[in-house]
Design an enzyme around this catalytic site. Structure first.
Site, short mmCIF file in Angstrom:
data_model
loop_
_atom_site.label_atom_id
_atom_site.label_comp_id
_atom_site.label_asym_id
_atom_site.label_seq_id
_atom_site.Cartn_x
_atom_site.Cartn_y
_atom_site.Cartn_z
N THR A 1 -5.88 2.86 -6.94
CA THR A 1 -7.16 2.69 -6.24
C THR A 1 -8.05 3.88 -6.55
O THR A 1 -7.67 5.03 -6.32
CB THR A 1 -6.92 2.56 -4.72
OG1 THR A 1 -6.13 1.39 -4.49
CG2 THR A 1 -8.23 2.43 -3.96
N TYR B 1 -2.12 6.04 -4.80
CA TYR B 1 -3.20 7.04 -4.78
C TYR B 1 -2.75 8.21 -5.64
O TYR B 1 -1.55 8.47 -5.77
CB TYR B 1 -3.48 7.52 -3.35
CG TYR B 1 -4.18 6.50 -2.48
CD1 TYR B 1 -5.47 6.07 -2.78
CD2 TYR B 1 -3.58 5.98 -1.34
CE1 TYR B 1 -6.13 5.15 -1.99
CE2 TYR B 1 -4.22 5.05 -0.53
CZ TYR B 1 -5.50 4.65 -0.86
OH TYR B 1 -6.15 3.74 -0.08
N LYS C 1 -8.21 -0.42 -9.28
CA LYS C 1 -8.88 -1.15 -8.20
C LYS C 1 -10.06 -0.32 -7.71
O LYS C 1 -9.89 0.84 -7.32
CB LYS C 1 -7.89 -1.37 -7.05
CG LYS C 1 -8.48 -1.99 -5.80
CD LYS C 1 -7.37 -2.40 -4.86
CE LYS C 1 -7.87 -2.98 -3.56
NZ LYS C 1 -8.32 -1.96 -2.61
N SER D 1 0.83 -1.20 0.00
CA SER D 1 0.00 0.00 0.00
C SER D 1 0.87 1.26 0.00
O SER D 1 1.98 1.26 0.52
CB SER D 1 -0.88 -0.02 1.25
OG SER D 1 -1.50 1.23 1.45
N HIS E 1 -13.65 -1.95 -1.70
CA HIS E 1 -12.71 -1.65 -0.61
C HIS E 1 -13.12 -2.39 0.67
O HIS E 1 -12.98 -1.88 1.78
CB HIS E 1 -12.67 -0.14 -0.36
CG HIS E 1 -11.31 0.42 -0.05
ND1 HIS E 1 -10.58 1.12 -0.97
CD2 HIS E 1 -10.56 0.39 1.09
CE1 HIS E 1 -9.44 1.51 -0.40
NE2 HIS E 1 -9.39 1.08 0.83
C1 LIG Z 1 -7.42 -2.72 7.31
C2 LIG Z 1 -7.55 -2.52 5.84
C3 LIG Z 1 -6.72 -1.61 5.19
C4 LIG Z 1 -6.81 -1.43 3.81
N1 LIG Z 1 -5.94 -0.56 3.18
C5 LIG Z 1 -6.02 -0.39 1.83
C6 LIG Z 1 -5.11 0.48 1.16
O1 LIG Z 1 -4.24 1.09 1.76
N2 LIG Z 1 -5.26 0.62 -0.18
C7 LIG Z 1 -6.21 -0.05 -0.90
O2 LIG Z 1 -6.30 0.11 -2.11
N3 LIG Z 1 -7.07 -0.90 -0.27
C8 LIG Z 1 -6.99 -1.10 1.05
N4 LIG Z 1 -7.86 -1.96 1.67
C9 LIG Z 1 -8.83 -2.74 0.86
C10 LIG Z 1 -8.25 -4.11 0.46
O3 LIG Z 1 -7.21 -3.97 -0.48
C11 LIG Z 1 -9.33 -5.00 -0.18
O4 LIG Z 1 -9.95 -4.29 -1.25
C12 LIG Z 1 -10.40 -5.43 0.83
O5 LIG Z 1 -9.83 -5.68 2.09
C13 LIG Z 1 -11.11 -6.68 0.34
O6 LIG Z 1 -12.13 -7.06 1.22
P1 LIG Z 1 -11.96 -8.20 2.34
O7 LIG Z 1 -11.19 -7.58 3.47
O8 LIG Z 1 -13.35 -8.55 2.68
O9 LIG Z 1 -11.18 -9.35 1.70
C14 LIG Z 1 -7.78 -2.15 3.06
C15 LIG Z 1 -8.61 -3.05 3.72
C16 LIG Z 1 -8.51 -3.27 5.09
C17 LIG Z 1 -9.40 -4.27 5.76
#
Ligand SMILES: Cc1cc2nc3c(=O)[nH]c(=O)nc-3n(C[C@H](O)[C@H](O)[C@H](O)COP(=O)(O)O)c2cc1C
Length: 386
Positions: free
Chosen positions: A163, A137, A259, A114, A283
């Site tokens: 994203t 980003y 994404k 990330s 997300h």
């Molecule tokens: C704690 C947490 C932090 C996340 N941070 C980012 C991030 O920095 N950038 C991003 O594109 N998605 C982020 N996501 C989204 C994940 O990449 C992903 O799309 C999502 O967790 C998928 O759903 P799931 O947790 O049900 O598998 C984050 C998700 C969680 C749970």
């Protein structure tokens, strides 16, 4: 079992890892991982959507050996799922991104770093030999965008992932209640939750200090000068449009994906500007609550652009059969977030390895029971909607 007596070997599925994580990390951090936007309807829906349909197996097809490898955006993955990029991993466990990258490399799959990662993309690229995505980003400062892309190119990043569902922050009410933010501004209740998890606290203070190395070079995040909230509201560009992204794709001149695409017109746009892939995602329910689950939207998108670009999805995946259902509808691979984050929080690298191994075993077992020896044998004809 009482969660305070649970161990890693007692974890057999997502729910077990989640309970173990909850017993080991401070409440505000658990809620940051577990929480989602508004009423968390979309978060629940993401997993529930897989129960809208059933698998129809074939038998007696000779399934002694199964090949579950896939190729997405030019990367060969030994398994059809990958670790989606997530922020702040060293806050969840002191090994952070290093644990996730090591586990992904062990199983031959892709992992994402990330922009808000806590280990540098260069270190991870050098250390681990498996496909690495850099999640990006879009900043107001175009020079900064170009500098960050150059840095990723120089490091040898395989895929750039922009994203696009976070043009503004989601309303995460659990975080408002605990005061979770970077830097920490905990409420009294939040602080007490930290006080009752001393092992986590000891690890946090005795390991390398908290950093955001993807940003530190460009943005002053230190000493409370810039919180993540302010990073989103002051540095990121809400005016970003398709022309900006088209220019980024040209500039990157390599594997590029978006994404957070959910609509057919957006998927077509992504293909037109030269993206190699899109990830259907909301997300993990953390942005627009009430938005559709990626699995529900998958067929529509695959029918529209599946012959032009790689369609991937993430959100709510907790079981091997969830992955099989998504592959059956034409997803090229499936991302997981909390599925590896709770194991990370619970037990570091050993936890993530156990989780990926369990998922791998479930997919292999599921493919055998479905009568399939390769991913391309899965198709919509193996599914019936209720
Ligand atoms: C704690 C947490 C932090 C996340 N941070 C980012 C991030 O920095 N950038 C991003 O594109 N998605 C982020 N996501 C989204 C994940 O990449 C992903 O799309 C999502 O967790 C998928 O759903 P799931 O947790 O049900 O598998 C984050 C998700 C969680 C749970």
């Amino acid at each position: 079992m009482d969660e305070h007596h649970m161990r890693l070997r007692d974890c057999h599925n997502f729910h077990d890892f989640r309970r173990l994580a909850r017993s080991r990390i401070p409440g505000p951090i658990f809620d940051y991982i577990d929480g989602a936007a508004d009423d968390e309807v979309t978060y629940r829906r993401n997993t529930a959507s897989f129960e809208r349909c059933d698998l129809v197996p074939n038998v007696l097809r000779g399934v002694e050996s199964v090949d579950m490898s896939v190729t997405v955006m030019g990367q060969r993955l030994a398994m059809p799922f990958y670790c989606s990029p997530t922020a702040l991993q060293r806050l969840f466990h002191h090994q952070g991104e290093r644990a996730v990258a090591a586990a992904a490399a062990k199983y031959g799959t892709m992992f994402g770093v990330s922009s808000l990662g806590t280990v540098s993309l260069e270190e991870l690229r050098k250390e681990f030999d498996t496909p690495q995505v850099y999640q990006f980003y879009f900043h107001k400062d175009r020079g900064l965008n170009r500098a960050m892309m150059q840095r990723a190119k120089d490091a040898g990043i395989n895929v750039l992932m922009l994203t696009v569902d976070s043009i503004t922050g989601g309303n995460r009410e659990r975080d408002l209640r605990t005061g979770f933010s970077i830097p920490f501004r905990l409420t009294l209740r939040g602080m007490l939750q930290f006080a009752i998890r001393p092992t986590w606290g000891l690890n946090y203070v005795t390991h390398e200090s908290f950093k955001l190395p993807q940003l530190d070079e460009h943005v002053d995040m230190s000493g409370g000068a810039m919180s993540i909230g302010r990073y989103f509201s002051e540095m990121l560009d809400p005016s970003m449009d398709w022309d900006d992204v088209a220019e980024m794709v040209r500039h990157w001149n390599g594997e590029f994906c978006l994404k957070g695409i959910m609509s057919v017109p957006d998927a077509k746009h992504a293909a037109e500007i030269g993206c190699k892939g899109i990830i259907l995602s909301n997300h993990g329910g953390r942005q627009l609550d009430g938005s559709r689950a990626p699995f529900d939207q998958l067929s529509e998108i695959v029918n529209a652009v599946g012959d032009q670009i790689d369609v991937l999805m993430d959100g709510g995946v907790q079981r091997g059969t969830h992955v099989l259902k998504a592959l059956s509808l034409g997803a090229k691979a499936v991302g997981v977030g909390r599925f590896y984050l709770f194991p990370l929080a619970a037990a570091g690298q050993a936890g993530v390895e156990r989780a990926l191994g369990l998922m791998r075993a479930e997919i292999e077992r599921g493919m055998k029971l479905m009568g399939c020896t390769a991913v391309d044998q899965l198709s919509a004809s193996n599914l019936r909607f209720r």
